[in-house]
Design a protein around this motif. Structure first.
Motif, PDB file in Angstrom:
ATOM      1  N   MET A   1       0.849  -1.175   0.000  1.00 19.67           N
ATOM      2  CA  MET A   1       0.000   0.000   0.000  1.00 19.67           C
ATOM      3  C   MET A   1       0.894   1.238   0.000  1.00 19.67           C
ATOM      4  N   GLN A   2       0.452   2.249  -0.695  1.00 18.26           N
ATOM      5  CA  GLN A   2       1.127   3.544  -0.736  1.00 18.26           C
ATOM      6  C   GLN A   2       0.162   4.594  -0.192  1.00 18.26           C
ATOM      7  N   ILE A   3       0.621   5.427   0.744  1.00 20.66           N
ATOM      8  CA  ILE A   3      -0.229   6.448   1.346  1.00 20.66           C
ATOM      9  C   ILE A   3       0.316   7.825   0.989  1.00 20.66           C
ATOM     10  N   ASP A   4      -0.613   8.710   0.642  1.00 14.45           N
ATOM     11  CA  ASP A   4      -0.259  10.085   0.283  1.00 14.45           C
ATOM     12  C   ASP A   4      -1.139  11.019   1.123  1.00 14.45           C
ATOM     13  N   ILE A   5      -0.511  11.883   1.936  1.00  9.68           N
ATOM     14  CA  ILE A   5      -1.268  12.786   2.811  1.00  9.68           C
ATOM     15  C   ILE A   5      -1.181  14.245   2.362  1.00  9.68           C
ATOM     16  N   GLN A   6      -0.708  14.479   1.146  1.00 10.73           N
ATOM     17  CA  GLN A   6      -0.561  15.850   0.645  1.00 10.73           C
ATOM     18  C   GLN A   6      -1.882  16.602   0.585  1.00 10.73           C
ATOM     19  N   ASP A   7      -2.991  15.881   0.367  1.00  9.15           N
ATOM     20  CA  ASP A   7      -4.300  16.526   0.257  1.00  9.15           C
ATOM     21  C   ASP A   7      -5.129  16.368   1.530  1.00  9.15           C
TER      22      ASP A   7
ATOM     23  N   PRO B   1      -7.415  16.886   4.406  1.00  9.03           N
ATOM     24  CA  PRO B   1      -7.943  15.748   5.132  1.00  9.03           C
ATOM     25  C   PRO B   1      -8.369  14.559   4.268  1.00  9.03           C
ATOM     26  N   LEU B   2      -8.006  14.571   2.985  1.00 14.18           N
ATOM     27  CA  LEU B   2      -8.169  13.378   2.157  1.00 14.18           C
ATOM     28  C   LEU B   2      -6.846  12.628   2.192  1.00 14.18           C
ATOM     29  N   VAL B   3      -6.851  11.456   2.750  1.00 10.47           N
ATOM     30  CA  VAL B   3      -5.653  10.633   2.841  1.00 10.47           C
ATOM     31  C   VAL B   3      -5.795   9.536   1.791  1.00 10.47           C
ATOM     32  N   LYS B   4      -4.961   9.634   0.755  1.00  6.83           N
ATOM     33  CA  LYS B   4      -5.069   8.709  -0.378  1.00  6.83           C
ATOM     34  C   LYS B   4      -4.292   7.432  -0.095  1.00  6.83           C
ATOM     35  N   MET B   5      -4.951   6.314  -0.367  1.00  7.06           N
ATOM     36  CA  MET B   5      -4.350   5.003  -0.168  1.00  7.06           C
ATOM     37  C   MET B   5      -4.438   4.243  -1.488  1.00  7.06           C
ATOM     38  N   ASP B   6      -3.289   3.795  -1.979  1.00  9.07           N
ATOM     39  CA  ASP B   6      -3.225   3.072  -3.250  1.00  9.07           C
ATOM     40  C   ASP B   6      -2.807   1.629  -2.967  1.00  9.07           C
ATOM     41  N   TYR B   7      -3.694   0.703  -3.286  1.00  6.17           N
ATOM     42  CA  TYR B   7      -3.441  -0.714  -3.043  1.00  6.17           C
ATOM     43  C   TYR B   7      -2.892  -1.434  -4.264  1.00  6.17           C
ATOM     44  N   SER B   8      -2.496  -0.702  -5.304  1.00  7.94           N
ATOM     45  CA  SER B   8      -2.035  -1.356  -6.535  1.00  7.94           C
ATOM     46  C   SER B   8      -0.670  -2.013  -6.380  1.00  7.94           C
ATOM     47  N   GLY B   9       0.061  -1.665  -5.321  1.00  7.60           N
ATOM     48  CA  GLY B   9       1.362  -2.276  -5.094  1.00  7.60           C
ATOM     49  C   GLY B   9       2.527  -1.432  -5.563  1.00  7.60           C
ATOM     50  N   GLU B  10       2.268  -0.365  -6.285  1.00 11.93           N
ATOM     51  CA  GLU B  10       3.345   0.494  -6.766  1.00 11.93           C
ATOM     52  C   GLU B  10       3.824   1.395  -5.627  1.00 11.93           C
TER      53      GLU B  10
END
Length: 131
Positions: free
Chosen positions: A1-7, A9-18
């Motif tokens: 999982m990749q997490i991006d908190i730049q935005d 209160p939207l915390v983006k979580m990418d489960y694609s494995g990249e």
């Protein structure tokens, strides 16, 4: 999982494995979000979020222990996870999994097929303008 908190209160979580982060990095990012003492939501997408082949038993234990230690803050600040899935079959599976997810994490998992709708709903839930 990749997490991006730049935005936040939207915390983006990418489960694609990249660009996958370690479980320690993931929990540290979660903790940074909680330390803000501000409501936020997860906006997630990617393949098979509930089946991470790289996740070990030790990783699952670490997540469970961390979650128990931060249960009050999680319930106070995490308002929902919006999971975007375009495949109707995977969306159906995600909706079934959302019941278990909600019981474990203490916030709802809302499954949708459209990222724009998920973002709009997330901002509404947070009482913020999406513009």
């Amino acid at each position: 999982m990749q997490i991006d908190i730049q935005d936040f209160p939207l915390v983006k979580m990418d489960y694609s494995g990249e660009g996958k982060q370690t479980i320690e990095e993931t929990l540290q990012i979660f903790e940074q979000c909680l330390q803000r003492k501000q409501a936020f939501v997860f906006l997630a997408g990617g393949a098979d979020f509930d089946k991470d082949p790289g996740e070990s038993v030790a990783d699952r234990r670490a997540v469970s222990l961390w979650m128990k230690q931060h249960k009050v803050d999680l319930r106070d600040y995490v308002k929902a996870m919006y999971y975007v899935e375009q495949s109707s079959v995977k969306r159906l599976a995600a909706k079934a999994f959302s019941v278990i997810y909600g019981k474990f994490w203490g916030h709802p998992m809302i499954v949708t097929d459209n990222r724009d709708d998920a973002v709009r709903q997330a901002y509404e839930l947070l009482g913020l303008s999406s513009e």
